[in-house]
Design an enzyme around this catalytic site. Structure first.
Site, PDB file in Angstrom:
ATOM      1  N   THR A 205       3.316  -8.900   1.463  1.00 38.63           N
ATOM      2  CA  THR A 205       2.208  -8.422   2.285  1.00 38.63           C
ATOM      3  C   THR A 205       0.880  -8.550   1.551  1.00 38.63           C
ATOM      4  OG1 THR A 205       2.552  -6.139   1.543  1.00 38.63           O
ATOM      5  CG2 THR A 205       3.691  -6.827   3.535  1.00 38.63           C
ATOM      6  N   ASP A 235       8.233   4.914  -0.311  1.00 39.33           N
ATOM      7  CA  ASP A 235       8.584   5.577   0.940  1.00 39.33           C
ATOM      8  C   ASP A 235       7.587   5.256   2.052  1.00 39.33           C
ATOM      9  OD1 ASP A 235      10.733   6.735  -0.338  1.00 39.33           O
ATOM     10  OD2 ASP A 235       9.671   8.591  -0.802  1.00 39.33           O
TER      11      ASP A 235
END
Length: 617
Positions: A205, A235
């Site tokens: 990304t 997370d």
């Protein structure tokens, strides 16, 4: 039996003297004399469930190689087939015999032998931390090419019989996650996937929200071609991928809104209880309406838009037992990985993935109804796999955004700053109280004189910690037969009522799992389960500064009691609503900021599957 007989004939044709395939009951046992790298001559035997070897030189130690690091172990004489993730044929090369006895070494002129080789790749459990998997490799050799090829074919065939191992994965890598080591972490574990012959499409990304955009827009026909999605990050990054997956695909009713239940409340001091008969009727009517994302008759016109406009032939059902998520830890906290594998270790997570481990995970649906007190009702849905928090937790995530340049240390600094401010907030929380006498660890309290309870309440049960093969989580719902209602079994409980807490709170938290991490070894709730259909609602009322510090200190201790305070309420519930009395209202949803003045949440039991098995201790 005919196939096994043919295997035996093939083995006999290519096995030289000393190699003897034979039968043991119905299972074909292949046994040969080969050389094990750094050990010497061994008898290698293929069993129905394991691969074992016995040294012909009576060496004191067997030696295995762990990613190039030699590991001397007195017990490395076998490996389970289920613990093998890859077989490699290495063609002609050296087998090192430097550890052979002097007599044998002189016989072989003291040189390493050149022969055909094959390597068995697997793992062993760490002696200090059984949940941690350590990659190992055992290289066997023989001068007969066909013998080595027979072993490779036999082991390859056995691995193909292992059910659930992935063959094609979509991998997202967050290069700046945690300490900025996301890309290096993936490069370290990538060889495990290539050895296991797992095809990976890797997307590194380049901006925030890119993983969400890809997951939400990817065609279902393409998504069906993958066995799962892997997140290399923390997370928050997994939360982004999870929301991108669920937002356009998962169809379920909204949880109740705060306004749905406020008129049913009967005032009883600080804690209020709703009339049981009235709320049963309200909840039943909600569950019967299975239209996509409809909350109640009052909100029947509110829906979440589906950005994935594909034809019905390309449907991707959710829940989906075949499709799994994997997380390779590279974040600041990595609580989800620690709770689902027991170790914050990239190699352990990679091995869980290629071995096709499976564990179900509850997912909370968090719905924002209002951003500010004066805003119109515009429901916005977010999904959470670990934790949603308000007050202290929302302030910490907001403060930490100012110090991203500090890396993971920004959370410690931000937490200290927020703690020193000691801000509390006026709010009202309503929750569905299911069998309160049995499952709520703390409840309505009228006396606030003592900091710590002198003893546990009589109805409190001992901690039942979630472990691998957990009995609580093993009750898998039958999604096909009862649809979405199977995901919310506790909403249909006969023993239920709505209760409400109102006042000033330092924090409001809703934990889906225990949220263990390196700073809180037992997590926020030590006995939270991965897939039991409950949220753990933790309300921290306003209290003296020193008392709150005592509570936070207990969180950092192994075996601590952070919930055993008079100012702490802990309720197990399938759903709750929240209304802020102030103008500011910031939530922390799996590490991401979520502005919400009015909010409600519900948990879906075992909504997604992870490539994990649960902690082993």
């Amino acid at each position: 039996m005919e196939r096994e007989g043919n295997d035996s004939v093939l083995a006999e044709k290519c096995l030289p003297p000393g190699a003897a395939p034979h039968f043991d009951g119905e299972a074909l046992i292949l046994s040969s004399t080969l050389f094990l790298d750094h050990v010497g001559e061994v008898v290698l035997t293929f069993h129905s469930d394991c691969l074992s070897w016995k040294s012909l030189n009576s060496l004191d130690n067997d030696v295995s190689s762990c990613l190039g690091i030699k590991d001397f172990s007195k017990v490395a004489t076998e490996i389970k087939l289920s613990d093998i993730y890859a077989i490699e044929f290495n063609n002609h090369g050296l087998i090192h015999i430097s550890n052979l006895p002097h007599a044998t070494e002189r016989l072989l002129l003291g040189h390493d032998l050149k022969m055909y080789r094959f390597t068995v790749h697997g793992f062993v459990r760490s002696n200090s931390q059984p949940s941690q998997y350590i990659p190992v490799e055992y290289t066997f050799g023989h001068k007969n090419f066909q013998l080595c090829q027979t072993w490779v074919n036999k082991l390859d065939a056995s691995l193909k019989l292992e059910v659930g191992r992935p063959r094609n994965l979509l991998v997202f890598v967050h290069p700046r996650s945690g300490k900025g080591n996301g890309l290096k972490t993936w490069e370290a574990v990538a060889p495990i996937f290539s050895r296991a012959k797992v095809e990976t499409k890797v997307i590194v990304t380049e901006r925030a929200g890119q993983a969400f955009d890809v997951m939400s827009s990817i065609a279902n026909t393409e998504l069906n071609s993958y066995d799962g999605v892997v997140a290399v990050g923390g997370d928050g990054f997994f939360n982004e991928i999870l929301n991108g997956f669920l937002s356009p695909r998962f169809k379920a009713p909204y949880p109740p809104t705060p306004s749905d239940i406020v008129h049913l409340v009967k005032d009883d001091g600080d804690s209020l209880v709703l009339d049981e008969n009235e709320i049963v009727e309200e909840t039943s009517s909600q569950n019967e309406d299975l239209s996509p994302l409809i909350s109640s008759p009052k909100q029947s016109g509110s829906r979440i838009s589906n950005s994935n406009s594909e034809d019905k032939a390309a449907e991707f059902p959710v829940p989906n037992e075949r499709f799994r998520f994997g997380i390779i830890p590279a974040g600041s906290t990595d609580a989800i990985v620690i709770c689902t594998t027991g170790a914050r270790d990239p190699f352990t997570s990679a091995l869980h993935i290629v071995l096709g481990k499976r564990v179900y995970l509850d997912i909370a649906q968090v719905v924002r109804w209002k951003t500010t007190p004066r805003s119109e009702v515009e429901p916005n849905v977010r999904y959470a796999a670990s934790f949603s928090g308000y007050g202290f937790y929302g302030d910490v995530i907001t403060e930490s955004e100012k110090y991203r340049w500090m890396g993971p240390k920004r959370y410690d600094y931000a937490g200290t700053m927020v703690f020193l401010r000691h801000r509390s907030y006026e709010a009202e929380i309503a929750y569905l109280d299911v069998e309160s006498d049995e499952i709520n660890l703390t409840s309505k309290r009228n006396c606030w004189g003592s900091l710590l309870r002198a003893s546990r309440a009589p109805h409190m049960s001992e901690r039942c910690i979630c472990r691998i093969n957990c009995k609580v989580c093993s009750e898998k719902p039958n999604h096909a037969s009862v649809g979405v209602c199977s995901l919310t079994p506790h909403l249909n409980s006969e023993e239920r009522r709505w209760a409400r807490s109102k006042g000033r709170f330092l924090s409001v938290g809703a934990a889906v799992i225990s949220c263990r991490n390196e700073k809180a070894p037992d997590g926020l709730v030590a006995d939270a389960h991965l897939s039991d259909g409950f949220l753990h609602l933790i309300l921290i009322r306003d209290c003296p500064h020193a008392s709150y510090l005592w509570h936070l200190t207990q969180l950092t201790r192994k075996g601590g009691s952070p919930l055993n305070f008079k100012f702490v309420e802990h309720h197990k519930t399938p759903t709750f609503t929240f209304t802020s009395s102030g103008n500011e209202s910031v939530w922390n949803v799996d590490g991401e900021i979520f502005q919400a003045h009015q909010l409600s949440a519900q948990v879906f039991r075992g909504l997604v599957c992870l490539f994990a098995s649960g902690p082993e201790i």
